[in-house]
Structure formats: structure tokens, C-alpha cells
Design a protein around this motif. Structure first.
Motif, PDB file in Angstrom:
ATOM      1  N   MET A   1      16.190  54.424  66.580  1.00 56.81           N
ATOM      2  CA  MET A   1      17.466  55.083  66.304  1.00 56.81           C
ATOM      3  C   MET A   1      17.292  55.942  65.059  1.00 56.81           C
ATOM      4  O   MET A   1      16.932  55.430  63.998  1.00 56.81           O
ATOM      5  CB  MET A   1      18.566  54.045  66.103  1.00 56.81           C
ATOM      6  N   ILE A   2      17.550  57.222  65.209  1.00 61.33           N
ATOM      7  CA  ILE A   2      17.355  58.188  64.127  1.00 61.33           C
ATOM      8  C   ILE A   2      18.709  58.782  63.763  1.00 61.33           C
ATOM      9  O   ILE A   2      19.402  59.332  64.618  1.00 61.33           O
ATOM     10  CB  ILE A   2      16.402  59.316  64.578  1.00 61.33           C
ATOM     11  N   GLN A   3      19.083  58.670  62.495  1.00 61.15           N
ATOM     12  CA  GLN A   3      20.313  59.294  62.020  1.00 61.15           C
ATOM     13  C   GLN A   3      19.936  60.327  60.969  1.00 61.15           C
ATOM     14  O   GLN A   3      19.307  60.001  59.959  1.00 61.15           O
ATOM     15  CB  GLN A   3      21.264  58.272  61.425  1.00 61.15           C
ATOM     16  N   ILE A   4      20.326  61.564  61.229  1.00 66.01           N
ATOM     17  CA  ILE A   4      20.023  62.669  60.326  1.00 66.01           C
ATOM     18  C   ILE A   4      21.339  63.194  59.754  1.00 66.01           C
ATOM     19  O   ILE A   4      22.235  63.579  60.501  1.00 66.01           O
ATOM     20  CB  ILE A   4      19.283  63.799  61.059  1.00 66.01           C
ATOM     21  N   THR A   5      21.445  63.189  58.440  1.00 59.75           N
ATOM     22  CA  THR A   5      22.590  63.779  57.760  1.00 59.75           C
ATOM     23  C   THR A   5      22.144  65.140  57.248  1.00 59.75           C
ATOM     24  O   THR A   5      21.127  65.247  56.561  1.00 59.75           O
ATOM     25  CB  THR A   5      23.061  62.897  56.587  1.00 59.75           C
ATOM     26  N   ALA A   6      22.890  66.190  57.616  1.00 62.41           N
ATOM     27  CA  ALA A   6      22.501  67.559  57.257  1.00 62.41           C
ATOM     28  C   ALA A   6      23.744  68.421  57.069  1.00 62.41           C
ATOM     29  O   ALA A   6      24.841  68.055  57.509  1.00 62.41           O
ATOM     30  CB  ALA A   6      21.614  68.157  58.351  1.00 62.41           C
ATOM     31  N   ASN A   7      23.556  69.560  56.452  1.00 62.92           N
ATOM     32  CA  ASN A   7      24.656  70.518  56.306  1.00 62.92           C
ATOM     33  C   ASN A   7      25.136  70.968  57.681  1.00 62.92           C
ATOM     34  O   ASN A   7      24.343  71.084  58.616  1.00 62.92           O
ATOM     35  CB  ASN A   7      24.208  71.735  55.504  1.00 62.92           C
ATOM     36  N   ASN A   8      26.409  71.270  57.787  1.00 58.86           N
ATOM     37  CA  ASN A   8      26.990  71.700  59.065  1.00 58.86           C
ATOM     38  C   ASN A   8      26.837  73.215  59.252  1.00 58.86           C
ATOM     39  O   ASN A   8      27.804  73.937  59.419  1.00 58.86           O
ATOM     40  CB  ASN A   8      28.456  71.270  59.165  1.00 58.86           C
ATOM     41  N   THR A   9      25.583  73.653  59.266  1.00 61.93           N
ATOM     42  CA  THR A   9      25.305  75.090  59.357  1.00 61.93           C
ATOM     43  C   THR A   9      24.486  75.463  60.595  1.00 61.93           C
ATOM     44  O   THR A   9      24.147  76.630  60.752  1.00 61.93           O
ATOM     45  CB  THR A   9      24.530  75.548  58.104  1.00 61.93           C
ATOM     46  N   ARG A  10      24.180  74.491  61.461  1.00 53.92           N
ATOM     47  CA  ARG A  10      23.316  74.771  62.617  1.00 53.92           C
ATOM     48  C   ARG A  10      24.138  75.008  63.875  1.00 53.92           C
ATOM     49  O   ARG A  10      25.214  74.433  64.058  1.00 53.92           O
ATOM     50  CB  ARG A  10      22.364  73.602  62.873  1.00 53.92           C
TER      51      ARG A  10
END
Length: 126
Positions: A68-77
Motif C-alpha cells: 500500500m503506497i500513499q503519496i502526499t503531493a501538491n494538487n498541481t497534477r
């Protein structure tokens, strides 16, 4: 800017875990234009009693090797970039360390740029 958390069942080798982090990072570089050195990742291992999942949810048969992979990133994609990321992670993990694509679950958590502090008590992206 992405922060990645990887959860899996206990028992994999250090090389296996290093490969997971490396391949996920390279997939983010390929599809999300993540800069070099922008690498913040952890792995958490769980015993059977602490790791539960729907083995056949949505018709996908998952094994005990689920990651299970959780990636937190900016909402720019864009949606296309997100789909490309998911596909690239599955592709890279299949090649090394040999994870079945059915055993790769990814959750992307998007945040505003001002929700990050990389140190010194500052909001570097705000």
C-alpha cells in the motif's frame, strides 16, 4: 515535495525495501517532474494482525505481498499525469523487485502548496 509512505507485511529483505523506494521515486521523477533530491519516504512493516485488505475488491486478486503506497503531493497534477504515475509505479515495481501489478495499491493525497514545511519552521512553498 511528495512524501511517500509504503506499508507492507513484515519479512521482506532490506534490498527489497530499498528497491521499492527507489522505483517509486524514479516513477515520480518520470511522471510528476519531481526534482532530484526531493525524496522523502518511509516504509512501515506490519504483522498479520495489523494488515488487512479486500483480497478481491473490484475484481483484482491481491496476494499477501500487497504493498500500500500513499503519496502526499501538491494538487498541481492533471488526471493524465496521475494515471501515468500509477502505471509507471506498477511497471517499475514489476521489473524490480518483482511485485505483481495486482499487489500495488496507490493512494494519492493532494494538498495545497502552503501545507508544507521542509524545515526551519517555514512554509517554503507559500
Amino acid at each position: 515535495m511528495p512524501m511517500t509512505r509504503i506499508s507492507l507485511k513484515r519479512g521482506k529483505t532490506p534490498d527489497y525495501k530499498r528497491s521499492l523506494m527507489e522505483q517509486i521515486y524514479l516513477a515520480m521523477r518520470d511522471t510528476f517532474n519531481v526534482p532530484e533530491e526531493d525524496r522523502f519516504m518511509t516504509i512501515t512493516e506490519h504483522d498479520d494482525a495489523q494488515f488487512d485488505f479486500g483480497a478481491d475488491y473490484l475484481g483484482i486478486h491481491r496476494s499477501e505481498d500487497l504493498i500500500m503506497i500513499q503519496i502526499t503531493a501538491n494538487n498541481t497534477r492533471t488526471t493524465e499525469q496521475k494515471k501515468a504515475l500509477y502505471a509507471k509505479i506498477a511497471e517499475r515495481l514489476a521489473a524490480d523487485p518483482g511485485v505483481r501489478s495486482e499487489d500495488v495499491l496507490i493512494s494519492l493525497v493532494e494538498v495545497q502548496k502552503e501545507n508544507w514545511s521542509f524545515g526551519n519552521g517555514e512554509a517554503q512553498y507559500a
